[in-house]
Design a protein around this motif. Structure first.
Motif, short mmCIF file in Angstrom:
data_model
loop_
_atom_site.label_atom_id
_atom_site.label_comp_id
_atom_site.label_asym_id
_atom_site.label_seq_id
_atom_site.Cartn_x
_atom_site.Cartn_y
_atom_site.Cartn_z
N GLN A 3 0.83 -1.21 0.00
CA GLN A 3 0.00 0.00 0.00
C GLN A 3 0.86 1.26 0.00
O GLN A 3 0.52 2.25 -0.64
N ILE A 4 1.97 1.23 0.68
CA ILE A 4 2.82 2.40 0.76
C ILE A 4 3.47 2.65 -0.59
O ILE A 4 3.61 3.78 -1.02
N ALA A 5 3.83 1.61 -1.29
CA ALA A 5 4.44 1.75 -2.60
C ALA A 5 3.43 2.34 -3.57
O ALA A 5 3.78 3.14 -4.44
N GLN A 6 2.19 1.95 -3.44
CA GLN A 6 1.15 2.46 -4.33
C GLN A 6 0.89 3.93 -4.05
O GLN A 6 0.62 4.69 -4.97
N ILE A 7 1.03 4.36 -2.83
CA ILE A 7 0.81 5.76 -2.49
C ILE A 7 1.88 6.61 -3.13
O ILE A 7 1.61 7.66 -3.66
N ALA A 8 3.08 6.15 -3.13
CA ALA A 8 4.16 6.92 -3.72
C ALA A 8 3.98 7.08 -5.21
O ALA A 8 4.35 8.11 -5.78
N GLU A 9 3.44 6.11 -5.87
CA GLU A 9 3.22 6.21 -7.30
C GLU A 9 2.12 7.19 -7.64
O GLU A 9 2.19 7.88 -8.66
N THR A 10 1.07 7.26 -6.84
CA THR A 10 -0.07 8.13 -7.13
C THR A 10 0.00 9.47 -6.40
O THR A 10 -0.85 10.31 -6.59
N TYR A 11 1.01 9.63 -5.61
CA TYR A 11 1.14 10.83 -4.79
C TYR A 11 1.20 12.08 -5.65
O TYR A 11 0.49 13.05 -5.40
N SER A 12 2.00 12.11 -6.64
CA SER A 12 2.14 13.30 -7.48
C SER A 12 0.88 13.55 -8.28
O SER A 12 0.48 14.69 -8.50
N SER A 13 0.21 12.53 -8.74
CA SER A 13 -1.03 12.71 -9.50
C SER A 13 -2.14 13.23 -8.59
O SER A 13 -2.94 14.08 -9.00
N ILE A 15 -1.78 15.14 -5.94
CA ILE A 15 -1.48 16.54 -5.66
C ILE A 15 -1.88 17.40 -6.85
O ILE A 15 -2.45 18.48 -6.71
N PHE A 16 -1.57 16.90 -8.07
CA PHE A 16 -1.94 17.64 -9.28
C PHE A 16 -3.45 17.87 -9.33
O PHE A 16 -3.91 18.98 -9.56
N TRP A 17 -4.22 16.81 -9.19
CA TRP A 17 -5.69 16.94 -9.27
C TRP A 17 -6.25 17.75 -8.09
O TRP A 17 -7.24 18.48 -8.25
N LEU A 18 -5.61 17.66 -6.99
CA LEU A 18 -6.04 18.49 -5.85
C LEU A 18 -5.84 19.96 -6.17
O LEU A 18 -6.72 20.78 -5.92
N LEU A 19 -4.71 20.31 -6.75
CA LEU A 19 -4.45 21.70 -7.12
C LEU A 19 -5.39 22.16 -8.23
O LEU A 19 -5.88 23.30 -8.21
N VAL A 20 -5.68 21.29 -9.20
CA VAL A 20 -6.62 21.65 -10.27
C VAL A 20 -8.01 21.90 -9.69
O VAL A 20 -8.68 22.88 -10.03
#
Length: 164
Positions: A3-13, A15-20
């Motif tokens: 689960q932690i590895a999956q969070i790191a992969e989707t973390y940047s995406s 943040i992007f959608w959160l900012l959008v």
């Protein structure tokens, strides 16, 4: 841990959608809708303020009208009291005049009645003296057999009436 590895992969995406999403909300609601709502609130506040100012002016005019009414009412009352006092004075003078005339009429009627009473009393007294003198002359004639003169009988009756 997968689960932690999956969070790191989707973390940047994420943040992007959160900012959008936050950017969209900021521009649409913050810059588009809030000024319209604020303008409506300001217009409502201005209308309320204007209505309050108009109400204050209306209250001030009402207070002035009430003060004018009270002044006119006081003047009207004073004028009515003056007219009433004048009418009372005139009525009193009229009553005094009528009473004086009535008193004069009553006094003259009383004086005439007293004169008639006095005349009737004098006439009655003369009649009583005449009847008493005739009765005294007849009694003297019956009792003593002497005929008394009218003058002597009248003098005797007057003396008897004078001494009671």
């Amino acid at each position: 841990m997968p689960q932690i590895a999956q969070i790191a992969e989707t973390y940047s995406s994420q943040i992007f959608w959160l900012l959008v999403t936050f950017g969209f909300v900021f521009f649409v609601i913050g810059l588009g809708m809030v000024p319209k709502v604020q303008g409506t609130a300001d217009a409502r506040d201005a209308k309320i303020s204007g209505d309050l100012d108009a109400a204050k002016v209306a209250f001030a005019r009402a207070d002035e009208a009430e003060a004018d009414y009270r002044v006119r009412d006081a003047e009207s009352r004073a004028a009515a009291q003056a007219v009433m006092a004048k009418a009372k004075g005139e009525a009193a003078k009229s009553s005094e005049t009528k009473l004086a005339a009535a008193d004069a009429d009553v006094a003259s009627t009383i004086a005439a009645a007293e004169a008639r009473i006095q005349a009737a009393s004098t006439a009655a007294l003369a009649e009583i003296e005449t009847v008493a003198a005739d009765a005294a002359r007849d009694m003297v004639a019956r009792i003593s057999g002497v005929e008394a003169s009218d003058e002597a009988a009248r003098n005797a009756v007057k003396a008897a009436l004078a001494h009671g």
